[in-house]
Motif scaffolding. Structure first.
Motif, PDB file in Angstrom:
ATOM      1  N   ILE A 252      -2.464  -2.045  -0.233  1.00 36.21           N
ATOM      2  CA  ILE A 252      -2.943  -0.795   0.332  1.00 36.21           C
ATOM      3  C   ILE A 252      -2.044  -0.383   1.494  1.00 36.21           C
ATOM      4  O   ILE A 252      -1.279  -1.201   2.024  1.00 36.21           O
ATOM      5  N   SER A 255      -3.252   4.152   7.438  1.00 36.01           N
ATOM      6  CA  SER A 255      -2.670   5.218   8.248  1.00 36.01           C
ATOM      7  C   SER A 255      -3.109   5.053   9.696  1.00 36.01           C
ATOM      8  O   SER A 255      -3.473   3.952  10.135  1.00 36.01           O
ATOM      9  N   GLU A 303     -12.320  -1.211  -0.108  1.00 38.82           N
ATOM     10  CA  GLU A 303     -12.572   0.214  -0.363  1.00 38.82           C
ATOM     11  C   GLU A 303     -13.978   0.608   0.079  1.00 38.82           C
ATOM     12  O   GLU A 303     -14.173   1.650   0.725  1.00 38.82           O
ATOM     13  N   ASN A 307     -14.532   3.179   3.230  1.00 38.31           N
ATOM     14  CA  ASN A 307     -15.118   4.492   2.964  1.00 38.31           C
ATOM     15  C   ASN A 307     -16.336   4.742   3.853  1.00 38.31           C
ATOM     16  O   ASN A 307     -16.541   5.846   4.362  1.00 38.31           O
ATOM     17  N   TRP A 312      -8.819   5.608   7.239  1.00 34.75           N
ATOM     18  CA  TRP A 312      -7.775   6.275   6.442  1.00 34.75           C
ATOM     19  C   TRP A 312      -6.932   5.217   5.734  1.00 34.75           C
ATOM     20  O   TRP A 312      -6.203   4.443   6.390  1.00 34.75           O
ATOM     21  N   GLU A 314      -5.171   4.167   1.488  1.00 31.29           N
ATOM     22  CA  GLU A 314      -5.002   4.454   0.063  1.00 31.29           C
ATOM     23  C   GLU A 314      -4.499   3.201  -0.632  1.00 31.29           C
ATOM     24  O   GLU A 314      -3.750   2.404  -0.043  1.00 31.29           O
ATOM     25  N   ARG A 315      -4.918   3.048  -1.862  1.00 28.28           N
ATOM     26  CA  ARG A 315      -4.366   1.983  -2.699  1.00 28.28           C
ATOM     27  C   ARG A 315      -2.951   2.376  -3.099  1.00 28.28           C
ATOM     28  O   ARG A 315      -2.651   3.557  -3.331  1.00 28.28           O
ATOM     29  N   GLN A 317      -0.486   2.927  -5.711  1.00 30.28           N
ATOM     30  CA  GLN A 317      -0.554   3.154  -7.145  1.00 30.28           C
ATOM     31  C   GLN A 317       0.827   3.043  -7.794  1.00 30.28           C
ATOM     32  O   GLN A 317       1.844   3.385  -7.192  1.00 30.28           O
ATOM     33  N   ASP A 325      -4.574   9.461 -12.481  1.00 32.21           N
ATOM     34  CA  ASP A 325      -5.265   9.782 -11.235  1.00 32.21           C
ATOM     35  C   ASP A 325      -6.127  11.033 -11.425  1.00 32.21           C
ATOM     36  O   ASP A 325      -5.614  12.098 -11.786  1.00 32.21           O
TER      37      ASP A 325
END
Length: 401
Positions: A252, A255, A303, A307, A312, A314-315, A317, A325
């Motif tokens: 991951i 941010s 996750e 959440n 902030w 993201e995985r 990808q 997606d």
């Protein structure tokens, strides 16, 4: 039709590789009539496609950057071929080229020569390192400019050393900047009737791509030492934990986030103890603790708590993940085209107009596939067209294509 534009611009493209073709594709998507003049055997991108990525006999590289254009194949070394090119340019609003400086001058299609036949032309040139200067004659290509501009050093900069960006981001950015410059010049032309000389370069695009990072770097104290950082820190100028982290079953990125929020989300006493430190001055220390905290955890667990706490993240990808997606597909990022019975995935125009992306109107699968249509528009009858094709002045794709 939603998403359809017609900017009323006629463009003659003398472009190959990526920077110039990408620029012209943006314009074509917005409704410009882009006529691609290419050699009889086709531009470079028709003959090379990295990763052995071909769709039947068509290069995926060519499919990526020639959407919504028309193609005419011309032998520019012949006087008759040059005459046809000049006629096309005479009726154009814009000429775009990305040959090495001096190439089109030798063909008689340089800026001054073109201005004589079309005084209000917008003449747009894309080079590697600019048209003049001590390095103007050096090869200009995306990877080379990544290195020269400092991007490779800044992207790595940590324990693993310099790192190359995994896509031709400078070429693509250079193409978008050139399209922006052309549109600005076109507005001026509509207002005043005056043409413009527009010049872009990969080197300038590479530097512009880093405008935030470079401006901060030159303002920072002890700046040379700031680039160095631990392997998890993704940027030299962000507080930790900004960067990349490995989980038990995934990677991951994190941010900019509040330290207290992160500690609570992960219920970590170690992170709570570090919540008040200077997370820039001690970014490697904080990032190391974050990495150790995350390493044994599965993505589903992380996750869920992130959440809930508004973290902030993201995985990371893969391209395979990206194709499925749900947000990308909702946005209409991908399109498909039939190439001789085989489906090819394309990346659509990145903007939306009136709620929709511009449609795919045509794709010049082969060099000269539109030669007859374009010659007819120039007023050449069928007999003259056949003569020029027979003499190999003009190339025309096979009828069954």
């Amino acid at each position: 039709m939603a998403g359809s534009l017609n900017i009323g611009m006629k463009v003659v493209s003398l472009c190959h590789y990526l920077q110039g073709p990408a620029c012209c594709q943006y314009l074509a998507d917005m409704g410009a009539d882009v006529i691609k003049i290419e050699p009889l055997k086709g531009a470079f991108e028709r003959h090379w496609s990295g990763g052995n990525s071909w769709v039947t006999d068509v290069s995926a590289f060519s499919l990526a950057v020639n959407r919504n254009k028309r193609s005419i194949a011309i032998d520019l070394k012949s006087e008759e071929g040059l005459a046809i090119a000049r006629e096309l340019i005479t009726g154009a609003d814009v000429l775009v080229e990305n040959y090495r400086p001096g190439v089109l001058d030798r063909l008689g299609l340089g800026y001054e020569a073109v201005r004589k036949i079309n005084p209000s032309i917008i003449y747009a040139s894309a080079s590697g390192l600019g048209a003049t200067g001590p390095a103007a004659s050096r090869p200009g290509q995306d990877l080379l400019m990544q290195a020269r501009s400092g991007l490779v050093a800044a992207t790595g900069g940590g324990e693993e050393g310099p790192s190359v960006v995994g896509a031709a981001v400078i070429d693509q950015h250079g193409g978008s900047l050139l399209a922006m410059g052309i549109l600005g010049a076109y507005v001026r032309r509509l207002q005043t009737g005056e043409g413009t000389r527009v010049e872009s370069s990969l080197f300038a695009a590479a530097i512009d791509l880093q405008v935030e990072a470079l401006t901060k770097y030159y303002a920072a104290p002890d700046r040379a030492s700031r680039i160095k950082r631990g392997r998890n820190c993704g940027s030299w100028y962000h507080d930790a934990p900004y960067g990349l982290y490995k989980l038990a079953d995934a990677h991951i990125v994190l941010s900019m986030n509040d330290a207290g929020k992160l500690a609570e989300a992960l219920d970590s006493d170690e992170l709570r103890a570090l919540s008040s430190i200077d997370r820039y001055a001690e970014r490697d220390r904080y990032a190391a603790v974050m990495a150790a905290t995350l390493a044994p955890r599965a993505f589903a667990e992380v996750e869920a708590v992130f959440n809930v706490h508004g973290v902030w993240f993201e995985r990371v990808q893969s391209y395979e993940d990206l194709r499925d997606d749900p947000q990308a597909n909702h946005m209409g990022v991908f399109g498909e085209i039939d190439v001789n019975g085989r489906a090819a995935t394309l990346i659509n125009h990145p903007l939306r107009y009136d709620g929709a992306t511009p449609p795919l109107r045509r794709m010049p699968l082969y060099p000269g596939i539109d030669s007859r249509e374009i010659m007819t528009e120039l007023g050449l009858n069928a007999e003259r067209q056949a003569e020029l094709i027979g003499k190999s002045v003009i190339g025309q794709a096979e009828p069954d294509r």
